[in-house]
Write an enzyme that holds these catalytic residues in place. Structure first.
Site, PDB file in Angstrom:
ATOM      1  N   LYS A  88     -16.665   4.105   3.269  1.00 27.02           N
ATOM      2  CA  LYS A  88     -15.639   3.289   3.911  1.00 27.02           C
ATOM      3  C   LYS A  88     -16.214   2.442   5.052  1.00 27.02           C
ATOM      4  O   LYS A  88     -17.223   1.770   4.888  1.00 27.02           O
ATOM      5  CB  LYS A  88     -14.475   4.165   4.359  1.00 27.02           C
ATOM      6  CG  LYS A  88     -13.658   4.682   3.156  1.00 27.02           C
ATOM      7  CD  LYS A  88     -12.341   5.285   3.516  1.00 27.02           C
ATOM      8  CE  LYS A  88     -11.382   4.342   4.152  1.00 27.02           C
ATOM      9  NZ  LYS A  88      -9.977   4.563   3.768  1.00 27.02           N
ATOM     10  N   GLU A  89     -15.578   2.518   6.238  1.00 29.26           N
ATOM     11  CA  GLU A  89     -16.016   1.653   7.332  1.00 29.26           C
ATOM     12  C   GLU A  89     -17.371   2.023   7.919  1.00 29.26           C
ATOM     13  O   GLU A  89     -17.923   1.278   8.728  1.00 29.26           O
ATOM     14  CB  GLU A  89     -14.970   1.653   8.457  1.00 29.26           C
ATOM     15  CG  GLU A  89     -13.723   0.839   8.172  1.00 29.26           C
ATOM     16  CD  GLU A  89     -12.599   1.640   7.557  1.00 29.26           C
ATOM     17  OE1 GLU A  89     -11.446   1.192   7.610  1.00 29.26           O
ATOM     18  OE2 GLU A  89     -12.880   2.735   7.017  1.00 29.26           O
TER      19      GLU A  89
ATOM     20  N   TRP B  53      -9.208  -6.341  12.276  1.00 29.01           N
ATOM     21  CA  TRP B  53      -9.161  -5.946  10.855  1.00 29.01           C
ATOM     22  C   TRP B  53      -9.734  -4.545  10.645  1.00 29.01           C
ATOM     23  O   TRP B  53      -9.247  -3.779   9.822  1.00 29.01           O
ATOM     24  CB  TRP B  53      -9.934  -6.982  10.039  1.00 29.01           C
ATOM     25  CG  TRP B  53     -10.016  -6.687   8.580  1.00 29.01           C
ATOM     26  CD1 TRP B  53      -9.130  -7.047   7.606  1.00 29.01           C
ATOM     27  CD2 TRP B  53     -11.063  -5.961   7.928  1.00 29.01           C
ATOM     28  NE1 TRP B  53      -9.562  -6.589   6.393  1.00 29.01           N
ATOM     29  CE2 TRP B  53     -10.741  -5.919   6.564  1.00 29.01           C
ATOM     30  CE3 TRP B  53     -12.230  -5.352   8.371  1.00 29.01           C
ATOM     31  CZ2 TRP B  53     -11.555  -5.298   5.628  1.00 29.01           C
ATOM     32  CZ3 TRP B  53     -13.039  -4.722   7.445  1.00 29.01           C
ATOM     33  CH2 TRP B  53     -12.702  -4.700   6.091  1.00 29.01           C
TER      34      TRP B  53
ATOM     35  N   HIS C  20     -12.618  -5.072  -0.019  1.00 27.65           N
ATOM     36  CA  HIS C  20     -11.791  -6.136   0.543  1.00 27.65           C
ATOM     37  C   HIS C  20     -12.641  -7.334   0.982  1.00 27.65           C
ATOM     38  O   HIS C  20     -12.235  -8.486   0.847  1.00 27.65           O
ATOM     39  CB  HIS C  20     -11.028  -5.557   1.743  1.00 27.65           C
ATOM     40  CG  HIS C  20      -9.968  -6.432   2.317  1.00 27.65           C
ATOM     41  ND1 HIS C  20      -8.718  -5.966   2.642  1.00 27.65           N
ATOM     42  CD2 HIS C  20      -9.950  -7.742   2.662  1.00 27.65           C
ATOM     43  CE1 HIS C  20      -7.994  -6.945   3.145  1.00 27.65           C
ATOM     44  NE2 HIS C  20      -8.725  -8.036   3.163  1.00 27.65           N
TER      45      HIS C  20
ATOM     46  N   ASP D 241     -10.008  -1.031  11.837  1.00 28.77           N
ATOM     47  CA  ASP D 241      -9.335  -0.102  12.751  1.00 28.77           C
ATOM     48  C   ASP D 241     -10.283   0.895  13.397  1.00 28.77           C
ATOM     49  O   ASP D 241      -9.886   1.613  14.323  1.00 28.77           O
ATOM     50  CB  ASP D 241      -8.237   0.660  11.992  1.00 28.77           C
ATOM     51  CG  ASP D 241      -7.129  -0.248  11.494  1.00 28.77           C
ATOM     52  OD1 ASP D 241      -6.979  -1.349  12.060  1.00 28.77           O
ATOM     53  OD2 ASP D 241      -6.429   0.132  10.542  1.00 28.77           O
TER      54      ASP D 241
ATOM     55  N   ARG E 155       2.538   4.991   4.738  1.00 33.81           N
ATOM     56  CA  ARG E 155       2.334   3.556   4.582  1.00 33.81           C
ATOM     57  C   ARG E 155       3.483   2.948   3.787  1.00 33.81           C
ATOM     58  O   ARG E 155       3.280   2.133   2.905  1.00 33.81           O
ATOM     59  CB  ARG E 155       0.999   3.272   3.900  1.00 33.81           C
ATOM     60  CG  ARG E 155      -0.184   3.813   4.668  1.00 33.81           C
ATOM     61  CD  ARG E 155      -1.489   3.233   4.190  1.00 33.81           C
ATOM     62  NE  ARG E 155      -1.636   1.839   4.585  1.00 33.81           N
ATOM     63  CZ  ARG E 155      -2.800   1.183   4.524  1.00 33.81           C
ATOM     64  NH1 ARG E 155      -3.878   1.785   4.098  1.00 33.81           N
ATOM     65  NH2 ARG E 155      -2.883  -0.078   4.881  1.00 33.81           N
TER      66      ARG E 155
ATOM     67  N   ARG F  63      -0.462  -7.240   8.078  1.00 35.87           N
ATOM     68  CA  ARG F  63      -1.746  -7.895   7.770  1.00 35.87           C
ATOM     69  C   ARG F  63      -2.045  -7.831   6.278  1.00 35.87           C
ATOM     70  O   ARG F  63      -2.558  -8.795   5.702  1.00 35.87           O
ATOM     71  CB  ARG F  63      -2.875  -7.258   8.572  1.00 35.87           C
ATOM     72  CG  ARG F  63      -2.960  -5.739   8.378  1.00 35.87           C
ATOM     73  CD  ARG F  63      -4.328  -5.173   8.748  1.00 35.87           C
ATOM     74  NE  ARG F  63      -4.653  -5.262  10.144  1.00 35.87           N
ATOM     75  CZ  ARG F  63      -5.193  -4.262  10.838  1.00 35.87           C
ATOM     76  NH1 ARG F  63      -5.376  -3.082  10.262  1.00 35.87           N
ATOM     77  NH2 ARG F  63      -5.533  -4.421  12.096  1.00 35.87           N
TER      78      ARG F  63
ATOM     79  N   ARG G 140       0.855  -1.200   0.000  1.00 34.43           N
ATOM     80  CA  ARG G 140       0.000   0.000   0.000  1.00 34.43           C
ATOM     81  C   ARG G 140       0.888   1.246   0.000  1.00 34.43           C
ATOM     82  O   ARG G 140       0.549   2.263   0.592  1.00 34.43           O
ATOM     83  CB  ARG G 140      -0.918   0.024   1.230  1.00 34.43           C
ATOM     84  CG  ARG G 140      -1.642  -1.280   1.521  1.00 34.43           C
ATOM     85  CD  ARG G 140      -2.616  -1.706   0.440  1.00 34.43           C
ATOM     86  NE  ARG G 140      -3.290  -2.951   0.802  1.00 34.43           N
ATOM     87  CZ  ARG G 140      -2.837  -4.159   0.485  1.00 34.43           C
ATOM     88  NH1 ARG G 140      -1.700  -4.297  -0.204  1.00 34.43           N
ATOM     89  NH2 ARG G 140      -3.513  -5.236   0.834  1.00 34.43           N
TER      90      ARG G 140
ATOM     91  N   GLY H 131      -6.288  -5.191  -0.561  1.00 39.71           N
ATOM     92  CA  GLY H 131      -6.560  -6.605  -0.357  1.00 39.71           C
ATOM     93  C   GLY H 131      -7.722  -7.086  -1.204  1.00 39.71           C
ATOM     94  O   GLY H 131      -7.914  -8.296  -1.384  1.00 39.71           O
TER      95      GLY H 131
END
Length: 798
Positions: free
Chosen positions: A632-633, A487, A640, A489, A358, A364, A347, A706
């Site tokens: 996103k999250e 996984w 992924h 964050d 990064r 991971r 990344r 990923g």
């Protein structure tokens, strides 16, 4: 809207309109010398590291997002008109300017035509070299002689350290020393300090790059950005190009650039060629050697062909022809190429990832990335796998990042307890068995490797230590701690909170460990792991199943994540998919949990990570709400995870649903409607806007993710169902019922296997019989001992 097409024969994506919604990029080179180039010749180059070795400047998050780049400008000496060999940066009206970009494997070709002048520029990095080649071909399609000046342009970094170059202006504008040496540009930084080749991480050291031309006489040069562009001008209208003459100025500090001028006199129908060489080293040594090497510029064609063969050979170990042509383009070219590039750069280098925050190999991420390339580059993957195993510390946890150019096993400081992530080392149970199953090297489990900080163990011992790490850090429900993060964050379990997702990873790890122990005849280890598996199953059933789906976890104070009792984030994708993948879910639970994934999370553009998004929960507990709902999250479509859902559905035998999920986010499926995703239709991305966003379907952060590995892995091993095992190759496809026939070519342990799968009854899963070279095989496992050098396999589903 369509901007290009897949050229499967040449393994290229052809962009026929340069005004793509975003800059569509490609990668050149290797992990020694890497480069990013877009359909408009934007991008940058770097040596070893995008963060510590970036010698070409890029300004992230600018408009357009790929400037500056590696440009060729043309100036007509008669008309005084000028343009660029790529549509950008000059940006001539598209009614007058034609441009086609061919992104290939390790190269990019841009052909353009303007005012009867046709140009073709091919960019690539020759194998084993630390310089790039720009092969420039210019043809006069006019009826009169044309007098042109050509100008190269590169904007150099003031220092190779990306942070300093972009932010520490009071320093970097005083360290560049530019020289013209026999018509070559020498770009020097900190030239009064000696080079330190054995200490790459030291940013303050003497470094040089060169730029040169072979095949044409250099008639001018410029090395100062402001003098090249002119005051209050941009890359679209440089004053040097506008007036058609360089200043021949050697920059001393300030902002360095590299421009070489060459004259092109073209009779009607005449074509002339030249080669631009740009790379690492001094102009008077490495630069001079490169010019000598390319004194016959036809060498560029030969070296380009070697690059193509190199990449195509890597990609040739697995290919397929299915009824879905867009899926075929993914399987045979862009899916595996995406995996290989992600494996190479993790990344750390793209138009999004700057390499500043990064750099190196995230543990991971990298350990998951093996799964997509294991069949293609088993030796290279094996070497890096050993590197990552030595990134595990003696506690069983792992270093968050491994720097391959400076990693020193046995001497690295272990992370503090509060820095551990709970999922890191558990990904080894996906990667290590995949390597052994691919290669057949069972003794790899007996190989002794050091820990990052101290001590050593066999690979088998490393795996056990990873399990013990989670067992030693388990909470009141018997589930592994969340630690600093699992996984996701954004979920703040607290160190002693518990992650159901990691508990499912642990369950998968124990299952794999049992199989390995049995393979190695380690009876005590097998018995121990079976006992731990029984405990794990009991805890998961008592504390993770929420009645309709599996929970996401517990905060340290007992607060639940991913429970039907929650107002926000009631259901998460990860635990539902991994409950099936790990074998934790009973048959009824699997049906129910995945049914609710389809009901609550599945959308036309992919499966949301969770639902509903967070807006009111304390952001110190769930950091997801830092993001807008649907991004996103925070209830976004995190790509992924999509492969996990495809795998889980395939494991249940539901090929129609697995295929529907795959098509919902498959980049190639959006080639004719590229305005939806906006980014490249040939590679995956990190995330897509979900239904809660007004930009539903927009995709962001292409290439390095990923998503590449798990998508390719899900397609090849679960939909097509071609899976390596310790004993041989298992064939267990799970496909759409409408598919009646497909074919697969697989190279496995040096054997070539051509597989025809026939589905006359129109089932989704189930192998009726397999014929290997005309002889029937019992079951669906072809053991290695039955394979010849070349094999024909017929699979009948039913």
């Amino acid at each position: 809207m369509q901007y290009g097409y897949f050229d499967d024969k040449n393994k290229e994506y052809v962009i026929t309109r340069p005004d793509t919604p975003k800059s569509w990029s490609n990668y050149l080179g290797s992990t020694e010398y890497g480069a990013i180039i877009t359909n408009n010749a934007g991008g940058y180059s770097f040596y070893k590291s995008g963060g510590m070795g970036r010698f070409m400047r890029i300004r992230f998050n600018s408009v357009p997002m790929d400037q500056p780049g590696r440009y060729i400008y043309f100036h007509d000496k008669v008309s005084k008109d000028y343009w660029s060999a790529s549509w950008q940066p000059v940006s001539k009206p598209l009614g007058e300017y034609k441009s086609v970009c061919r992104h290939g494997t390790g190269y990019t070709i841009i052909t353009s035509e303007y005012k009867n002048i046709e140009s073709e520029v091919t960019w690539f990095v020759p194998l084993g070299k630390t310089f790039e080649v720009w092969k420039v071909k210019v043809r006069n399609n006019d009826k009169v002689k044309r007098l042109l000046n050509a100008f190269t342009y590169v904007e150099y970094a003031g220092t190779w350290n990306a942070i300093d170059d972009l932010l520490n202006i009071q320093y970097v504008q005083y360290i560049a020393m530019m020289k013209n040496i026999d018509g070559m540009i020498d770009h020097g930084t900190n030239v009064n300090i000696p080079p330190m080749p054995d200490n790459f991480k030291e940013k303050d050291q003497g470094r040089h790059t060169f730029q040169a031309i072979a095949g044409a006489k250099v008639t001018g040069f410029d090395t100062d950005r402001e003098m090249f562009l002119g005051p209050y001008r941009t890359y679209a209208n440089p004053i040097v190009v506008e007036r058609g003459q360089c200043n021949n100025h050697e920059a001393y500090g300030d902002n360095p650039c590299g421009c070489l001028q060459a004259e092109l006199i073209l009779e009607p129908g005449e074509t002339k060629e030249l080669v631009v060489l740009l790379g690492i080293g001094r102009a008077d040594t490495e630069g001079r050697e490169a010019v000598k090497e390319y004194s016959d510029i036809s060498k560029a064609d030969n070296e380009l062909e070697k690059v193509k063969q190199y990449w195509h050979a890597k990609m040739g170990g697995f290919s397929a022809i299915t009824p879905d042509s867009e899926l075929n383009s993914t399987i045979n070219t862009w899916g595996i190429y995406n995996c290989l590039i992600t494996f190479a750069w993790s990344r750390a280098a793209s138009l999004i990832y700057s390499g500043i925050d990064r750099d190196g190999l995230g543990y991971r991420d990298t350990v998951q990335d093996f799964l997509g390339v294991m069949h293609a580059i088993p030796e290279e993957a094996g070497k890096r796998l050993e590197l990552m195993i030595t990134g595990q510390v003696s506690t069983g946890g792992a270093m968050p990042v491994v720097l391959p150019f400076s990693h020193s096993p046995g001497k690295e400081p272990a992370p503090a307890e509060e820095q551990y992530r709970s999922d890191d080392a558990l990904w080894l149970f996906n990667a290590v068995p995949a390597y052994v199953k691919e290669t057949g090297w069972i003794d790899f489990y007996r190989k002794v490797l050091p820990y990052a900080d101290k001590g050593e163990a066999t690979v088998f011992g490393h795996l056990k230590r990873a399990i013990e790490f989670s067992l030693e850090r388990s909470g009141s429900h018997g589930l592994p701690y969340g630690l600093s993060a699992d996984w996701n964050d954004c979920l703040k379990f607290g160190h002693n909170g518990e992650s159901v997702f990691v508990a499912l990873q642990l369950r998968f790890a124990l299952k794999e460990y049992i199989e390995i122990a049995r393979l190695l005849n380690e009876k005590e280890e097998e018995a121990w792991s079976r006992q731990e598996l029984e405990k794990s199953d009991k805890n998961l059933q008592q504390h993770a199943w929420d009645g309709d789906w599996f929970m996401r976890g517990y905060r340290f104070d007992g607060m639940k994540f991913g429970s039907k009792t929650c107002n926000e984030g009631k259901i998460y994708l990860n635990p539902q998919a991994w409950a099936v993948i790990s074998g934790a879910a009973t048959g009824r639970q699997a049906e129910t949990a995945l049914g609710n994934v389809d009901k609550y999370l599945a959308t036309d553009y992919g499966i949301a990570l969770c639902d509903p998004p967070y807006t009111d929960t304390d952001y110190n507990i769930v950091r997801s709400q830092l993001f807008n709902p649907g991004l996103k999250e925070n209830g976004g479509i995190f790509v992924h995870t999509q492969g996990w859902a495809v795998m889980a559905e395939a494991m249940l035998g539901r090929g129609n649903r697995a295929y529907r999920y795959l098509r919902s986010y498959l980049p190639a499926a959006y080639n004719t409607k590229a305005e939806i995703r906006e980014i490249e239709p040939y590679v995956v991305c990190q995330s897509t806007h979900s239904k809660y966003s007004p930009g539903f379907g927009k995709s962001r952060i292409p290439w390095l993710s990923g998503s590449a590995t798990w998508t390719y892995y899900a397609i090849t091993q679960y939909i097509l169902g071609i899976r390596p095992c310790y004993q041989g190759l298992e064939i267990d496809p799970c496909i759409p019922s409408e598919w009646k026939e497909l074919s697969v070519h697989r190279t496995f342990r040096g054997k070539k296997i051509n597989i025809i799968i026939k589905n006359k009854p129109g089932v989704e899963k189930g192998v009726k019989r397999i014929l290997l070279n005309g002889a029937e095989v019992q079951g669906n496992l072809i053991t290695t001992g039955l394979l010849k050098d070349d094999n024909e396999v017929l699979v009948e589903m039913g």
